[in-house]
Design an enzyme around this catalytic site. Structure first.
Site, mmCIF file in Angstrom:
data_model
loop_
_atom_site.group_PDB
_atom_site.id
_atom_site.type_symbol
_atom_site.label_atom_id
_atom_site.label_comp_id
_atom_site.label_asym_id
_atom_site.label_seq_id
_atom_site.Cartn_x
_atom_site.Cartn_y
_atom_site.Cartn_z
ATOM 1 N N LYS A 134 0.892 -1.177 0.000
ATOM 2 C CA LYS A 134 0.000 0.000 0.000
ATOM 3 C C LYS A 134 0.918 1.211 0.000
ATOM 4 O O LYS A 134 1.410 1.644 1.040
ATOM 5 C CB LYS A 134 -0.884 -0.021 1.245
ATOM 6 C CG LYS A 134 -2.243 0.646 1.087
ATOM 7 C CD LYS A 134 -2.214 2.077 0.602
ATOM 8 C CE LYS A 134 -2.083 3.078 1.716
ATOM 9 N NZ LYS A 134 -1.842 4.465 1.226
ATOM 10 N N GLU B 246 8.282 1.406 11.744
ATOM 11 C CA GLU B 246 9.420 2.330 11.589
ATOM 12 C C GLU B 246 8.829 3.723 11.515
ATOM 13 O O GLU B 246 8.152 4.056 10.533
ATOM 14 C CB GLU B 246 10.208 2.015 10.315
ATOM 15 C CG GLU B 246 10.791 0.617 10.264
ATOM 16 C CD GLU B 246 11.847 0.355 11.322
ATOM 17 O OE1 GLU B 246 12.399 1.321 11.892
ATOM 18 O OE2 GLU B 246 12.105 -0.827 11.601
ATOM 19 N N CYS C 76 12.856 10.893 7.545
ATOM 20 C CA CYS C 76 12.718 10.483 8.944
ATOM 21 C C CYS C 76 13.999 10.822 9.695
ATOM 22 O O CYS C 76 13.987 11.050 10.889
ATOM 23 C CB CYS C 76 12.415 8.997 9.034
ATOM 24 S SG CYS C 76 13.632 7.964 8.206
ATOM 25 N N GLU D 43 7.331 16.234 15.243
ATOM 26 C CA GLU D 43 8.022 16.143 13.955
ATOM 27 C C GLU D 43 7.222 16.948 12.919
ATOM 28 O O GLU D 43 6.020 16.733 12.758
ATOM 29 C CB GLU D 43 8.080 14.668 13.526
ATOM 30 C CG GLU D 43 8.863 14.450 12.249
ATOM 31 C CD GLU D 43 8.707 13.023 11.723
ATOM 32 O OE1 GLU D 43 7.610 12.460 11.845
ATOM 33 O OE2 GLU D 43 9.683 12.498 11.178
HETATM 34 P P1 NAD Z 1 1.669 8.692 7.388
HETATM 35 O O1 NAD Z 1 1.704 7.974 8.679
HETATM 36 O O2 NAD Z 1 0.683 9.779 7.214
HETATM 37 O O3 NAD Z 1 1.384 7.660 6.177
HETATM 38 C C1 NAD Z 1 2.208 6.563 5.940
HETATM 39 C C2 NAD Z 1 1.412 5.508 5.204
HETATM 40 O O4 NAD Z 1 0.383 5.031 6.053
HETATM 41 C C3 NAD Z 1 0.721 6.011 3.942
HETATM 42 O O5 NAD Z 1 0.764 5.010 2.956
HETATM 43 C C4 NAD Z 1 -0.702 6.224 4.414
HETATM 44 O O6 NAD Z 1 -1.654 6.132 3.379
HETATM 45 C C5 NAD Z 1 -0.863 5.084 5.395
HETATM 46 N N1 NAD Z 1 -1.903 5.245 6.411
HETATM 47 C C6 NAD Z 1 -2.427 6.383 6.944
HETATM 48 N N2 NAD Z 1 -3.375 6.083 7.852
HETATM 49 C C7 NAD Z 1 -3.435 4.735 7.932
HETATM 50 C C8 NAD Z 1 -4.196 3.818 8.711
HETATM 51 N N3 NAD Z 1 -5.120 4.223 9.593
HETATM 52 N N4 NAD Z 1 -3.988 2.496 8.551
HETATM 53 C C9 NAD Z 1 -3.055 2.056 7.675
HETATM 54 N N5 NAD Z 1 -2.326 2.874 6.887
HETATM 55 C C10 NAD Z 1 -2.497 4.206 7.032
HETATM 56 O O7 NAD Z 1 3.134 9.199 7.128
HETATM 57 P P2 NAD Z 1 3.700 10.036 5.881
HETATM 58 O O8 NAD Z 1 3.276 11.447 6.015
HETATM 59 O O9 NAD Z 1 3.458 9.313 4.620
HETATM 60 O O10 NAD Z 1 5.252 9.898 6.162
HETATM 61 C C11 NAD Z 1 5.940 10.692 7.052
HETATM 62 C C12 NAD Z 1 6.306 9.920 8.292
HETATM 63 O O11 NAD Z 1 7.016 8.725 7.958
HETATM 64 C C13 NAD Z 1 7.251 10.703 9.178
HETATM 65 O O12 NAD Z 1 6.851 10.535 10.501
HETATM 66 C C14 NAD Z 1 8.590 10.054 8.922
HETATM 67 O O13 NAD Z 1 9.521 10.252 9.934
HETATM 68 C C15 NAD Z 1 8.181 8.627 8.775
HETATM 69 N N6 NAD Z 1 9.210 7.828 8.113
HETATM 70 C C16 NAD Z 1 9.920 6.937 8.874
HETATM 71 C C17 NAD Z 1 10.951 6.198 8.308
HETATM 72 C C18 NAD Z 1 11.740 5.212 9.130
HETATM 73 O O14 NAD Z 1 12.459 4.394 8.560
HETATM 74 N N7 NAD Z 1 11.668 5.245 10.443
HETATM 75 C C19 NAD Z 1 11.244 6.352 6.952
HETATM 76 C C20 NAD Z 1 10.493 7.264 6.199
HETATM 77 C C21 NAD Z 1 9.475 7.996 6.801
#
Ligand code: NAD
Length: 472
Positions: free
Chosen positions: A179, A253, A287, A369
């Site tokens: 997804k 993560e 991240c 963040e």
């Molecule tokens: P997000 O949590 O908004 O979305 C991430 C994914 O989750 C998307 O595909 C989204 O559609 C999906 N999603 C949203 N709500 C959901 C739910 N209720 N159930 C299942 N899936 C759902 O995050 P974002 O804005 O896409 O990404 C930014 C975040 O990702 C930041 O916090 C960043 O630090 C983190 N990140 C972490 C790493 C790591 O390796 N630790 C790497 C990259 C990004």
């Protein structure tokens, strides 16, 4: 293989076949660089996720029956195909994220490298043997696939994000439902297409859609054995709760509020260069971004001046969406902004590289963040004060210190609460063979990439062989 530009209509990929959402709904994706229309993608819901999970479930046993060596060979082929369409893939990423081409090319390369690293595990995938108190008993632990893996990722570095999860998942004999973020359907379509050309149908399925519909359905599906998620702590908390209710294996993560410390004995020019790159590259949507710059009092003014100079005109790219820009600008309201802080006057979602100071370490801005090109400057007395400030955070993903002192560096390495520590560099992420992940609210203890990823995508099976039952 050469690939054309991104498709305008993007459908799910289920069991090897493109399929629109059962409801017929789709969502619009706009280009962050200018706000123009890029494509439409299927707005999937539970029925679509169920179909993808069934396809994965059906394909998985056959795929697990393929030798690990052959699975590794196919992952290598995938990496080679991705490399062969490097320019087209980077072009798609530029269109859907707005990031500079050079960064996008680097991300294609990173995804390819991950493929090569993971492919090699097909010839290792080592287990363990151990001793026994019983004579004639051989005990060994072998890695087995988990089953169907639901892979949910962020938009920020889309191709590496897919590669970090899909490659090890399939190498280990799982079938996957990916997804992707709703912000990056085009790169996911390309990635899915490559997988589909090389792997048996149903081994990699792609379901597009918004998180609260498509993502949540994947988390709640009783037939998904493993949920591997990369995204925000807020979404991660929801996933842990809902995946936990059905006792799925849940791997998270999450975000970071990473700190880079500049001591009074640092090479200041280098520290500034690393701070700029760590805070602002990819518009701070990493991240591992350094969103907290923690500077010794005696070099603070000099560092601040050089940082502000460098921040002006630093090429960041836009942030991913209008909502994201509005959220970041909202968070900056009332803050003492000393550089940037305003929307750049051009179409799309551009925020000038922003530097803030005078923020209390307990303030929301210090603890939340932003995932944008915003760095907060803090002034500290000494190393002890710096470490206390760095650790005063709900997150613990990456960290860095700039110092000429081995003693200071080692003390920081020992005491900092983070999954990654860098001495005299940026708060940068990982290479394919290095485990990556964080502590506290940055994750739940797993590491991705490296051989550590194998722990995510396999279960240990302990095997006991009694070779001479009469003599035990
Ligand atoms: P997000 O949590 O908004 O979305 C991430 C994914 O989750 C998307 O595909 C989204 O559609 C999906 N999603 C949203 N709500 C959901 C739910 N209720 N159930 C299942 N899936 C759902 O995050 P974002 O804005 O896409 O990404 C930014 C975040 O990702 C930041 O916090 C960043 O630090 C983190 N990140 C972490 C790493 C790591 O390796 N630790 C790497 C990259 C990004």
């Amino acid at each position: 293989m050469s690939r054309s530009a991104a498709a305008i209509e993007i459908e799910n990929l289920i069991g090897g076949t493109p399929r629109p959402a059962a409801s017929g709904r789709s969502f619009e994706k706009l280009r962050p660089a200018d706000g123009a229309f890029l494509c439409r993608a299927s707005a999937s819901a539970r029925a679509d996720v169920d179909a993808a999970v069934s396809a994965a479930r059906e394909a998985q046993p056959g795929w697990a029956g393929v030798t690990a060596v052959e699975r590794g060979r196919l992952v290598r082929e995938l990496a080679l195909e991705l490399h062969a369409c490097r320019d087209a893939a980077a072009g798609i990423v530029v269109a859907e994220t707005g990031k500079p081409l050079e960064l996008a090319l680097g991300e294609v390369d990173a995804a390819v490298e991950m493929g090569h690293f993971v492919a090699g595990e097909g010839r290792r995938l080592y287990g363990r043997t151990t001793t026994s108190a019983t004579p004639n008993r051989t005990v060994m632990a072998t890695r087995r696939p988990v089953g169907v893996a639901g892979l949910i990722v962020s938009f920020n570095t889309p191709l590496p994000n897919y590669a970090w999860k899909v490659f090890p998942a399939v190498l280990c004999g799982n079938a996957a439902v990916l997804k992707p973020s709703e912000h990056t359907p085009s790169s996911a379509a390309l990635f899915g297409e490559l997988c589909n050309e090389l792997l048996p149908p149903g081994v990699v399925n792609v379901v597009h859609g918004i998180g609260s519909e498509a993502g949540s359905s994947l988390v709640e599906s009783p037939d998904v054995d493993l949920v591997s998620f990369t995204g925000s702590a807020k979404t991660g908390r929801w996933i842990a709760e809902h995946g936990g209710r059905r006792l799925a294996k849940v791997v998270l993560e999450l975000g970071g509020k990473n700190a880079l410390v500049v001591c009074d004995d640092a090479d200041l020019q280098r520290a500034v260069e690393w701070s700029l790159a760590s805070a602002f590259s990819n518009a701070g949507q990493r991240c591992a971004a350094a969103s907290r710059l923690v500077v010794f009092d005696s070099v603070y003014e000099e560092f601040r001046e050089q940082l502000l100079d460098g921040a002006q005109g630093y090429e960041t790219g836009p942030v991913i969406s209008e909502e994201s820009l509005a959220r970041i600008l909202g968070a900056l309201e009332g803050a003492r902004v000393v550089g940037g802080g305003e929307r750049i006057d051009r179409p799309g979602w551009w925020l000038a590289p922003t530097v803030v100071e005078g923020v209390d370490r307990d303030a929301d801005l210090s603890c939340t963040e932003l995932f944008g090109p915003v760095a907060i400057l803090y002034r500290v007395r000494d190393l002890e004060d710096a470490i206390a400030l760095v650790n005063h955070s709900p997150y613990g993903l990456t960290s860095a210190i700039h110092t000429a002192s081995l003693h200071r560096a080692m003390r920081f390495v020992d005491e900092v609460e983070a999954g990654v520590v860098v001495v005299n560099g940026g708060t940068h992420g990982s290479e394919p063979h290095m485990g990556f992940g964080g502590v506290k609210q940055s994750g739940t203890g797993w590491r991705e990439a490296g051989v550590e990823a194998l722990d995510v995508y396999t279960e240990w099976k302990y095997v006991n062989l009694i070779s001479d039952p009469a003599k035990t």
